[in-house]
Design a protein around this motif. Sequence first.
Motif, PDB file in Angstrom:
ATOM      1  N   GLY A 182      14.701  43.404  19.646  1.00 25.75           N
ATOM      2  CA  GLY A 182      13.317  43.852  19.597  1.00 25.75           C
ATOM      3  C   GLY A 182      12.556  43.356  18.377  1.00 25.75           C
ATOM      4  O   GLY A 182      11.707  44.051  17.825  1.00 25.75           O
ATOM      5  N   ALA A 183      12.882  42.135  17.937  1.00 37.32           N
ATOM      6  CA  ALA A 183      12.222  41.614  16.739  1.00 37.32           C
ATOM      7  C   ALA A 183      10.768  41.242  17.035  1.00 37.32           C
ATOM      8  O   ALA A 183      10.395  40.968  18.169  1.00 37.32           O
ATOM      9  N   GLU A 184       9.951  41.256  15.961  1.00 37.16           N
ATOM     10  CA  GLU A 184       8.542  40.906  16.115  1.00 37.16           C
ATOM     11  C   GLU A 184       8.199  39.766  15.166  1.00 37.16           C
ATOM     12  O   GLU A 184       8.809  39.601  14.119  1.00 37.16           O
ATOM     13  N   LEU A 185       7.163  38.996  15.562  1.00 37.11           N
ATOM     14  CA  LEU A 185       6.718  37.901  14.708  1.00 37.11           C
ATOM     15  C   LEU A 185       5.984  38.448  13.493  1.00 37.11           C
ATOM     16  O   LEU A 185       5.273  39.445  13.593  1.00 37.11           O
ATOM     17  N   LEU A 186       6.144  37.773  12.361  1.00 40.40           N
ATOM     18  CA  LEU A 186       5.539  38.294  11.137  1.00 40.40           C
ATOM     19  C   LEU A 186       4.549  37.284  10.561  1.00 40.40           C
ATOM     20  O   LEU A 186       3.357  37.424  10.758  1.00 40.40           O
ATOM     21  N   VAL A 187       5.040  36.263   9.905  1.00 37.80           N
ATOM     22  CA  VAL A 187       4.148  35.248   9.319  1.00 37.80           C
ATOM     23  C   VAL A 187       4.709  33.860   9.571  1.00 37.80           C
ATOM     24  O   VAL A 187       5.902  33.693   9.838  1.00 37.80           O
ATOM     25  N   TYR A 220       8.653  33.708  10.239  1.00 36.09           N
ATOM     26  CA  TYR A 220       9.461  34.844   9.824  1.00 36.09           C
ATOM     27  C   TYR A 220       9.305  35.928  10.862  1.00 36.09           C
ATOM     28  O   TYR A 220       8.190  36.248  11.282  1.00 36.09           O
ATOM     29  N   ILE A 221      10.443  36.456  11.311  1.00 35.07           N
ATOM     30  CA  ILE A 221      10.382  37.565  12.248  1.00 35.07           C
ATOM     31  C   ILE A 221      10.980  38.791  11.578  1.00 35.07           C
ATOM     32  O   ILE A 221      11.733  38.681  10.616  1.00 35.07           O
ATOM     33  N   VAL A 222      10.586  39.959  12.087  1.00 39.74           N
ATOM     34  CA  VAL A 222      10.995  41.194  11.420  1.00 39.74           C
ATOM     35  C   VAL A 222      11.573  42.152  12.446  1.00 39.74           C
ATOM     36  O   VAL A 222      11.203  42.117  13.619  1.00 39.74           O
ATOM     37  N   ARG A 223      12.500  42.957  11.980  1.00 41.01           N
ATOM     38  CA  ARG A 223      13.101  43.957  12.846  1.00 41.01           C
ATOM     39  C   ARG A 223      12.021  44.896  13.365  1.00 41.01           C
ATOM     40  O   ARG A 223      11.199  45.405  12.602  1.00 41.01           O
ATOM     41  N   GLY A 224      11.981  45.149  14.702  1.00 42.81           N
ATOM     42  CA  GLY A 224      10.889  45.909  15.310  1.00 42.81           C
ATOM     43  C   GLY A 224      10.912  47.381  14.956  1.00 42.81           C
ATOM     44  O   GLY A 224       9.862  48.023  14.927  1.00 42.81           O
ATOM     45  N   LYS A 236       3.735  42.061   5.727  1.00 42.18           N
ATOM     46  CA  LYS A 236       2.884  40.934   6.129  1.00 42.18           C
ATOM     47  C   LYS A 236       1.912  40.601   5.011  1.00 42.18           C
ATOM     48  O   LYS A 236       1.771  39.452   4.605  1.00 42.18           O
ATOM     49  N   ASP A 237       1.264  41.628   4.473  1.00 42.06           N
ATOM     50  CA  ASP A 237       0.302  41.411   3.379  1.00 42.06           C
ATOM     51  C   ASP A 237       0.977  40.763   2.187  1.00 42.06           C
ATOM     52  O   ASP A 237       0.423  39.876   1.545  1.00 42.06           O
ATOM     53  N   ALA A 238       2.178  41.221   1.923  1.00 37.55           N
ATOM     54  CA  ALA A 238       2.892  40.677   0.774  1.00 37.55           C
ATOM     55  C   ALA A 238       3.140  39.189   0.940  1.00 37.55           C
ATOM     56  O   ALA A 238       2.965  38.397   0.020  1.00 37.55           O
ATOM     57  N   PHE A 239       3.545  38.795   2.147  1.00 39.44           N
ATOM     58  CA  PHE A 239       3.765  37.368   2.406  1.00 39.44           C
ATOM     59  C   PHE A 239       2.467  36.586   2.240  1.00 39.44           C
ATOM     60  O   PHE A 239       2.422  35.547   1.582  1.00 39.44           O
ATOM     61  N   VAL A 240       1.418  37.118   2.858  1.00 36.36           N
ATOM     62  CA  VAL A 240       0.169  36.365   2.861  1.00 36.36           C
ATOM     63  C   VAL A 240      -0.386  36.219   1.441  1.00 36.36           C
ATOM     64  O   VAL A 240      -0.963  35.200   1.089  1.00 36.36           O
ATOM     65  N   SER A 241      -0.150  37.222   0.610  1.00 34.70           N
ATOM     66  CA  SER A 241      -0.699  37.156  -0.740  1.00 34.70           C
ATOM     67  C   SER A 241       0.153  36.300  -1.673  1.00 34.70           C
ATOM     68  O   SER A 241      -0.117  36.208  -2.860  1.00 34.70           O
ATOM     69  N   PHE A 242       1.189  35.678  -1.135  1.00 28.91           N
ATOM     70  CA  PHE A 242       2.062  34.847  -1.977  1.00 28.91           C
ATOM     71  C   PHE A 242       1.441  33.479  -2.143  1.00 28.91           C
ATOM     72  O   PHE A 242       1.189  32.785  -1.161  1.00 28.91           O
ATOM     73  N   GLU A 243       1.170  33.100  -3.390  1.00 29.52           N
ATOM     74  CA  GLU A 243       0.404  31.854  -3.583  1.00 29.52           C
ATOM     75  C   GLU A 243       1.041  30.934  -4.617  1.00 29.52           C
ATOM     76  O   GLU A 243       0.359  30.138  -5.233  1.00 29.52           O
ATOM     77  N   ALA A 286      -0.534  35.256   8.836  1.00 35.53           N
ATOM     78  CA  ALA A 286      -0.012  36.233   9.786  1.00 35.53           C
ATOM     79  C   ALA A 286       0.094  35.592  11.167  1.00 35.53           C
ATOM     80  O   ALA A 286      -0.768  34.800  11.555  1.00 35.53           O
ATOM     81  N   THR A 287       1.135  35.945  11.893  1.00 34.73           N
ATOM     82  CA  THR A 287       1.359  35.324  13.190  1.00 34.73           C
ATOM     83  C   THR A 287       0.950  36.269  14.306  1.00 34.73           C
ATOM     84  O   THR A 287       1.276  37.459  14.273  1.00 34.73           O
ATOM     85  N   GLU A 288       0.218  35.721  15.264  1.00 31.71           N
ATOM     86  CA  GLU A 288      -0.113  36.526  16.457  1.00 31.71           C
ATOM     87  C   GLU A 288       1.151  36.702  17.283  1.00 31.71           C
ATOM     88  O   GLU A 288       2.024  35.818  17.322  1.00 31.71           O
ATOM     89  N   GLN A 289       1.237  37.840  17.992  1.00 25.88           N
ATOM     90  CA  GLN A 289       2.448  38.080  18.764  1.00 25.88           C
ATOM     91  C   GLN A 289       2.586  37.129  19.955  1.00 25.88           C
ATOM     92  O   GLN A 289       3.659  36.977  20.522  1.00 25.88           O
TER      93      GLN A 289
END
Lengths: 264, 280, 269, 269, 265
Positions: free
Chosen positions: B83-88, B216-220, B231-238, B256-259
């Motif tokens: 049941g993993a979900e897409l993240l970034v 990157y996928i994340v446990r659902g 997700k925010d943490a990833f996106v704010s990584f610069e 961020a990745t759309e599902q």
Amino acid sequence: MEHIRVTSKGSVGKSILLVLILGAVFFAAVKLINLDMQKFYERLENVPVVLSRMMAVDFSIVPDALLNIVTSLALALLTLVVAVFLAMFLSFLAASNIAPNRYLAIFIKGFFAIIRSVPSLVWGLMVIASLGFGNVSGFVAILISAVGYLTKTFTASIEETGSEIIEAMKATGASWFKIIYHGLIPLCITAFVAWITVCFETNVSESIGLGIIGVGGIGLLLTQAINTYNYAQTTTIVIMICLLMVVLELVMTKMKNKIKFGNS
Amino acid sequence: SADTANKGWPEELTLVQMPNENNPNAASMHTALRDHLSKELGIEVKEFEGGSYAVGIEALASGNLDVMLASPMSYYQANQLAGAELLVTPQVEGYEYYTAFITKKDNKEINNMEDLKGKNFAFVNAASSSGYLYPKGTLVQEFNLDPDSVEQSGYFFENVTFSESHPNSVMGVMMGDFDAAAVAIGQLDSMIEAGTIKEDDFKIIGQTQNIPDASYIVRGDLPEDFKNALKDAFVSFEDEKYFEAVHNDPKARFIATEQDYYDPTIEMLDAINALEEEAK
Amino acid sequence: MNPLLSIKNLVKVYGKDTRALNGITLDFYPGEFIVVIGPSGAGKSTFIRCINRLVNPSEGKIIFDGQHLEKLSGRKLRKERSKIGMIFQHYNLVGRTNVIKNVLHGQLSSTPLYKSLLGLYRHEDKQEAVELLKKVGLQDQIYKRADELSGGQMQRVGICRAILQRPKLLLADEPIASLDPLSANIVMQQLHTISLEKKLTCIVNLHQVDYAKKYATRIIGIKKGAVVFDGAPSRLTDAMIQEIYEGKESQMTLQGKSGMQLAVGQNDE
Amino acid sequence: MNPLLSIKNLVKVYGKDTRALNGITLDFYPGEFIVVIGPSGAGKSTFIRCINRLVNPSEGKIIFDGQHLEKLSGRKLRKERSKIGMIFQHYNLVGRTNVIKNVLHGQLSSTPLYKSLLGLYRHEDKQEAVELLKKVGLQDQIYKRADELSGGQMQRVGICRAILQRPKLLLADEPIASLDPLSANIVMQQLHTISLEKKLTCIVNLHQVDYAKKYATRIIGIKKGAVVFDGAPSRLTDAMIQEIYEGKESQMTLQGKSGMQLAVGQNDE
Amino acid sequence: MNSKIVPKIPLDQRDSKRTFVIVAAIFAVLIFSVYYLEISFIEMLMGIPSFVMFFFEKFLPPNTENLQQYIPAVIDTLGYAVISTYISTIIAFVFGILISENTNKFKTLRVITRGFVSVLRNIPFIIWGALLVYIFGIGGIVGVLALILVTIGFLSKSYAESIDEISGDKLEALRANGSSYFQILFHGVIPQFVPAWINWTLFAFEINVRASAVLGLVGAGGIGVLIDTNINLFKYGEAITIIAVIVMIILLTELVTNSIRKRFV
Ligand SMILES: Nc1ncnc2c1ncn2[C@@H]1O[C@H](COP(=O)(O)OP(=O)(O)OP(=O)(O)O)[C@@H](O)[C@H]1O
Ligand SMILES: Nc1ncnc2c1ncn2[C@@H]1O[C@H](COP(=O)(O)OP(=O)(O)OP(=O)(O)O)[C@@H](O)[C@H]1O
Ligand SMILES: [Mg+2]
Ligand SMILES: [Mg+2]
């Protein structure tokens, strides 16, 4: 003039038959695999080219590599110690000349034949799914194969010692465990040390292949160097691994000779 | 800390990088990302290098792993099993991932995809997205083949080999062990850059559609707000140094990745019957 | 008096057709000093090794101290074995272990496991071990590795090990083969005395008929796996000895003389 | 007559401080049958093994057939060794190889490698091997594996091997220790005859003084690594024997009698 | 015993302090390792149930539907294993003899061979795989070469250890009668070495049969790759069937060899 045989009649026939069978098996296999020797000879030309490409070193990786070698060594050593204890116990149960129970011995031998047949990926899967990523998993995964190897080799060594000492100890009424501790271990110890040396090496090289379950160490560094086609780094790391192993082997040989020729 | 406990957040996060055909640099040696995530989320982050998607997915399923870098096929499997979900997704400007059909430069007989018929061909292995599923899908769609027979000798190809790795496929082509192969473009570039092969040793006679980047996928089953925070943490990584080292482009960023990002891929996989087994 | 050891119809077949023992029935009483003689290959070693089940007999009964040894196994067998000392033809010492430890192996069965692991044998045992070693002239070799000893020295260590076991029955397979005459006499004397003092039954394989006659209270002659003589040393006539040893082998001395000479000692008489 | 073997000031030190041989100087002449006697641990085995360099002497000269053995190595040493037969205390057979092959090992040094591998020994050699085996009563065990034999049987195989080598010098370390008296006599007789017929020099370690006296042309007594007696058997008096064997060990019989009894045979005289 | 002080009788003369120091040093290293690697044995024990559960839940029941499709790969694997076992047995035998102190008195040669074999053994599979593919491309030859390289390192060392253990007694007799080096080797060492030799060769065969990683790295296929692929596609039932096939092959070879050994050797 009557001919005098050096081997009994039957055994000559048997030897010939054996050679024939072995030969037939080999040629059947060659036929099957379809080895193209011509291609092989032609391509031998590539050897210098490819090797010369590898002939570069990059010392910038050395400090990093040293740090990772410590991890690999620590892991290999820890596994080794645990594996030696487990394998000693198991091998005395499995060696036919001292096994307390024949069926248990067959079971252990069969069980480890199976254990050794399971690919490391499968172990990786099972270990990660139950323990998660990290050194604990690496430890268990190496342990499984180390115990498999040591049990096999220890058993072989014990079986080769013959029965003289076992008989003498049995005749005093000593129990199974005492026969082993006071009779067989002193007798087999040099062989054991030899196998332990080999196992230690295998452990180190196995920990190199353990990137698959997230174990760090020198292996991870090496895989990355290979994946990025960084030949200089690859060569440097390989040289370091080999140096390490040669040093280890020297130390172990010293130790073995000490046991073999030193005082009781 | 106190507030992580309140929110039902996990106490630590495990992240696994996978070596990826398209960017072999995706390495765990850079602590920058880990430190950033840890600071943003206020929990400990552990980062590992994985070697097998199957292992990673099982770890997701058993809760021993939270975030993993995954290809489309792996995402699908992870989604089904865990049941993993897409993240970034790391977004690199101007770089497209696809698989190229290559043959030797001096091979007069093969000039386009059609010429592959009756030749010896190499895929990577049956579980590889870029080395098998995509190129096979392309062939099936282009020539209207029966997906289940593609590997059979004499159906389309004279003979099909599984080389087990992209570099193996390349070397097999260069040496003439088979006539053509399907190789991820990222791998070709790396090999050229390293000098293992030269640009004009081979020619590209076709390519697959673009393959979505590994994401990157994340446990659902993690809390929604945690996933968002992540997700925010990833996106704010610069950290430009990180992106330079890992993605060869300092300007790359996580987005961020759309599902439904992988949906076209999954449709294509479905078309070549690659999903029937896992669908159960 | 009840026999300490009763052997009934003992048969041992090696492989398919080597019948080493061919139905042996004998009783042994406490305090007897039995010497077994017989030509090489007659089955003497096999006989002795069947008694404490180092060789599993093919058929027959072995009743020792009231127990059917042929039926025992595991702990019970060990317990009975600890009452039977054994001296081996080839010493069977643990080569890499030192002399005193080898001797103390005789007390293994009565030492708790953890103590034996740590080398914590009883002080009396250690003292007796040292004394035994002194008696056989090995006081200087106590800490030498067993594989550094000369043949006779090893044999003496083996003898000390068996005696330290304080057995009821002592089996010895050619215990003096590698000993010089003085040591040989000392050893035989010692076995003989122990046998007398402690009512210990000894069964000893020997090749030297003269020693047999001197020390034995009873001599058993084995030939081709069967008992061909059983009686007091005085009853062992020269003709008897000749019959025991005579066989195919005796026709084959180089000079064509048939092998009528026996132990030199007797020829000299 | 020139000596066949000249030994000058031979010293052997094991490890740091075990002086097994303490300066031995001796000459041996063709056709001599020498028996070396001495207490256990005196250095007899070490002495014999120094001669063909199985043990490397610490000091001294060994001149055999005009060659300084202590200086040789490689092919030359092998050549000289092939002229020296040896019979071992522990037989030293190749256990997994059959009896006749073990005997034929005596001819290895004069058989080209490929022939020996294919078992193509000379017919005379094979014939002699079979005859030797017959003489010692092993005609039924020719194709048995050596490790399936009894102790005495193995010893006889070892003897056949040494004789098949057709040596100029024969070394034997307790060759009859595990033999029954009949076989022992046959073997000694055989060695003795060969020695006479072929002017073969034999050096034999023995523990049995009676055999020594019967067969030797010269007896050498070794004690603590030094020669304490060297002369004809007739000169070996009982007092001498006592001196050779007497040592610390003799004070220690159980009953406190000092070990004045020697070989039983002599006591009986 | 009277009131005199009983003198202690030590069991050996070694300095027990030194033994203690060595044991303590080993313990220190072990504790450091546990601490450094952050290994928790409790965690490990807790994992055992789920470890076993995972196996039973995922891998059972085996899926034997496609058994027939495995046959070509099985035959291939066997072929590779047979060829490389034969060749590596012979080469490793020579190396083993060169490494063992019992059979090679030339220290330099011994050290060189030892080093060479050690390098063979210690260069990781992936490196060998890459090198071989760059040199020889993809195909049967590369598969055999890869297997041989991997097996030789292991076998040579094992042979050497076994030869080392052959006691000098038996060889002494041959040395004493002037046999040449090769005669001692062939008539003394080898007959005694045979049981160990059969043992190791069987083990090498076993290694070669399940050398999935090696064959996979050079694109030579075989049964191991089949397992990996099936696992990557989460077809556990099929993977376990193939593993069972491998186990069967190995046990069967062992059985056959043992019965041959009983009858022939
Ligand atoms: N393990 C074995 N396998 C096959 N045959 C054997 C075995 N052990 C002994 N034998 C055979 O059994 C017979 C009796 O052997 P045993 O060792 O009992 O003789 P022995 O009387 O002790 O002889 P020796 O005086 O020479 O020691 C011999 O023919 C021998 O070859
Ligand atoms: N390999 C060795 N290492 C150390 N010491 C040894 C070695 N071999 C023999 N010795 C010692 O050297 C001395 C002489 O031994 P040797 O074997 O020559 O005696 P021997 O006269 O043959 O005795 P035996 O009659 O008991 O066979 C003994 O004290 C023995 O302990
Ligand atoms: Mg016997
Ligand atoms: Mg001796």
